[in-house]
Every structure is written in structure tokens, then in C-alpha cells.
Design an enzyme around this catalytic site. Structure first.
Site, PDB file in Angstrom:
ATOM      1  CG  HIS A 292      -0.121   0.030   2.565  1.00 31.20           C
ATOM      2  ND1 HIS A 292       0.100   1.172   3.182  1.00 31.20           N
ATOM      3  CD2 HIS A 292       0.036  -1.010   3.294  1.00 31.20           C
ATOM      4  CE1 HIS A 292       0.713   0.810   4.222  1.00 31.20           C
ATOM      5  NE2 HIS A 292       0.488  -0.361   4.415  1.00 31.20           N
ATOM      6  CB  CYS A 311       1.414  -4.061   5.426  1.00 34.37           C
ATOM      7  SG  CYS A 311       0.086  -5.026   5.773  1.00 34.37           S
TER       8      CYS A 311
END
Length: 406
Positions: A292, A311
Site C-alpha cells: 500500500h 505490510c
């Protein structure tokens, strides 16, 4: 200017160990050509370069070195035992006079640190933080180990990876898109901190989400956000909706002390303030790991970017989205219109894009110089592998760390 001249003079008088390191980092420098080189050929060149550099370092005598050791940031004005070890190590490497002793980080030590950082193609700031300290504490034999191991892993990846793949190298904290065998895009990344490691995944991107919401993951909720709710009546997240038992509530009027984490959900709304930035790239793994953007671009200026909860944050998430969505016939103009809508929009990729996470602590940069990266998750502490012949079968894949606390 005087500091720059001093730095250059230091570099003209390398000690034997530094001379060997300098030779190893520049050995077999390639000649640029106008011909397009496939990414597989690039990896072959990198692996050969690393093995050759390792061979040079392996001729060095195995002698003890002064190690600074982990601890707080060292900078001009610092003092103490770790600064004394820093001066010893800089002297061993030829950046300070060997007769120099002391436990004060003065102008001379600052110049020597900057000279070392310059020689390693690191950020030249005179600060001995995580990246600089690890590089100083690395012996020639340990550097050779990193090179051999990474060369072996590169050959295995080259022989097994698909022609189109997104490659996330955790130690270098970079992400590369390879399309049809050619490197299309490379950028800095942010990966999981050591207490919340990014797993070694083989996965695929199935969807691109434009203007995503962010639902706080269970581990972050339990360890970070619920304690904030209990202490301050706020999760500390801009433009977030807090749900209790499935219903939105005003967090400041709730007594959170007897509320269990499973009763709470926190969702941050889309926008530039969102922790995921404007793009999320969904994977299929059970660990809630995905790629992301971010609302903290300054973090990409750091040498060590192990600050996420697992992440992978991308420095140029917009560029990655444009590259992937081009295959779905979404132009940049249409993407601009999607961003203006300020609401989540899911795009399913007609052909999911493979993603491979690798652990290469040695790479080769655009100047054909070897770059050594910290062993951020302490995965390379066992014995160094022997040099792998070109015809050797690919090694077994790296083991996956314990289940990710996303």
C-alpha cells in the site's frame, strides 16, 4: 570545503582491510551498453559480481575487530564506551589515525564517520544509527557470507520466478516490478519492524483499491489503539470511525477499560490522511499482509525503514497502480477521476500479478557497486554457503517466519 578535503584525504589513505573492501565492492564493474538487458541476465550479473567480491574478501585474515554494538544513536557530542569502540573501529578501517584514542565524538570522529558513509554510498550525515552501526560492525568474512548467500538466492529466483513479478527485497527495503522479463519500476519500501516481521511470502496481487479505507489490524488494535482508547478516549487516528459491537460510537464517552479487543473495530476513512495512502494492493495470504501507499512519505528518507506492522509501504504507490491498471485499460486521466471521488473503488486484475518476497542482504546498485544491507530479521546467522556453481539446482525456499502479527 575544508571538511570535504579532509574526507577526500582520508579516502586516499585506506588501511589494508579497507583497501580489500574497496576492491571487493568494485570488482568486475560492468560496462554499460545500450542494449536492453533482461532482469534474469541482470540477476546473473549480480550473482557473479557478488561471488567475485566475496572471493576477494575471503583472502583477508580472520582477525578480531572492534564492534560498536547496539545502543542509542551516536552523533557529535556523544561520549562513552561505545564512542571509544567507534573510534577504534574507524581506525581499523583507516578513517582515523591508529594512535587516536578517546571516548568523545568530536569533529575528527564526525569527519571520519562521514567519510565511511561516503565510501559505503550511505546517507552522509555523520550519525551512527542502525544502518551505519551495522555496516561498521561487519567483518570482511561476514560481508563475504552475505554476498555468497545472496548470490545463491538470486540464481534460485532467476531460475524459478515468472516473467512478470513484483519482487520485495526485505533487507534492502525495496520493491521492483518486472514486466515481461524487463525491470519496469523500482522504489524504496517500508517493511515490518523486527517485532512484527514481514513474512517471506509467495503470493499474488488480485485487486487494486483506489481510495482505500484502513481497518486497524487485530494486533495493532490490541497492542496500540485500545490502550490509547483507555488512556485518552481516542484511538489517535485522523478521520476514523470507532465501532463497538458493530455500532459506531463516540469514543470519548465510552469506558473502554472492560472492553475486549474483539468487540472493537476502528476504520479510517479514505483520503490523504489515510494510513494506506491512496492505494492498496490486495494479496491472498492469511496473514493480512498487503502492499500500500502511506501518509508519511518522510519515512522513506531513512536508511533503515523497518517501521511497519508487517505490510509493505511503497514510496511510489501511484506509479505501481498506474503500471498495474494499464493492463485493465485504466488511463492516468481516468485514475485521476477515480481519486477525486474520495470513496473506495476496487479494480479486479484480469491477470493476478505474482509477488515474491526475498531476503537478499547483498545487492548491486546502478553504479555496479556491491551494497550490503542489514540482516533485519536475523535470518542469516548460520554458516555461510559455499560458492554455488552456475549449474547447481536452485536452493530450497527460505522458511516462513512465525505467523505475522498484522
Amino acid at each position: 570545503m575544508q571538511a570535504l578535503r579532509t574526507l577526500n584525504n582520508q579516502r586516499r589513505r585506506p588501511a589494508p582491510i579497507l583497501a580489500a573492501l574497496t576492491l571487493a565492492l568494485s570488482v568486475l564493474a560492468g560496462t554499460a551498453t545500450a542494449q536492453t538487458v533482461s532482469y534474469r541476465d541482470t540477476l546473473t550479473g549480480w550473482a557473479d559480481r557478488l561471488d567475485a567480491a566475496a572471493a576477494v574478501l575471503e583472502t583477508e585474515p580472520d582477525r578480531p575487530i572492534a564492534r560498536i554494538g547496539s545502543g542509542p544513536l551516536l552523533k557529535k557530542g556523544s561520549s562513552g564506551e561505545r564512542v571509544e569502540r567507534l573510534t577504534q573501529r574507524l581506525a581499523e578501517l583507516g578513517f582515523l589515525d591508529r594512535a587516536r584514542h578517546g571516548d568523545l565524538f568530536d569533529d575528527g570522529v564526525d569527519t571520519a564517520v562521514r567519510a565511511f558513509q561516503f565510501s559505503q554510498r550511505m546517507k552522509v550525515d555523520g550519525l551512527v544509527g542502525g544502518g551505519t552501526r551495522v555496516a561498521l560492525d561487519r567483518s570482511p568474512q561476514e560481508a563475504a557470507t552475505q554476498m555468497r548467500r545472496s548470490a545463491m538466492s538470486m540464481r534460485a529466483f532467476r531460475d524459478t520466478a515468472p516473467d512478470t513479478v513484483i519482487l520485495v527485497n526485505l533487507p534492502s527495503q525495496t520493491t521492483t516490478l518486472v514486466r515481461d522479463g524487463q525491470e519496469a519500476l523500482t522504489m524504496r519500501s517500508i517493511v515490518g519492524r523486527p517485532s512484527r516481521e514481514t513474512p517471506m511470502l509467495q503470493d499474488r496481487i488480485t485487486h487494486v483499491i483506489v481510495n482505500p479505507t484502513w481497518t486497524v489490524p487485530p494486533t495493532v488494535l490490541k497492542e496500540d489503539k485500545l490502550p490509547l482508547l483507555r488512556a485518552k478516549g481516542s484511538p489517535g487516528i485522523a478521520n476514523a470511525v470507532v465501532y463497538l459491537d458493530g455500532e459506531p460510537v463516540e469514543p470519548a464517552i465510552v469506558d473502554w477499560h472492560n472492553v475486549s479487543p474483539r468487540r472493537v473495530r476502528i476504520v479510517q476513512q479514505p483520503g490523504d490522511h489515510n494510513a494506506l495512502g491512496r492505494f492498496r494492493f490486495n494479496l491472498t495470504n492469511p496473514y493480512n499482509i498487503y502492499l500500500h501507499g502511506t501518509n508519511e512519505p518522510k519515512l522513506f528518507d531513512r536508511e533503515i525503514r523497518t517501521v511497519s506492522s508487517g505490510c509493505v509501504r511503497l514510496e511510489d504507490a501511484r506509479g505501481m497502480a498506474e503500471a498495474l491498471l494499464a493492463s485493465e485499460h485504466i488511463s492516468t486521466a481516468r485514475l485521476d477521476r477515480m481519486l477525486e471521488r474520495q470513496e473506495p473503488q476496487w479494480v479486479k486484475l484480469s491477470q493476478p500479478v505474482p509477488v515474491r518476497f526475498v531476503y537478499w542482504t547483498a545487492t548491486v546498485d546502478e553504479r555496479d557497486a556491491v551494497r550490503l544491507h542489514p540482516d533485519i530479521y536475523d535470518l542469516n546467522e548460520d554458516t555461510a554457503p559455499a560458492a554455488a556453481p552456475e549449474s547447481a539446482a536452485p536452493g530450497s525456499p527460505d522458511p516462513m517466519p512465525p505467523a505475522q502479527r498484522a
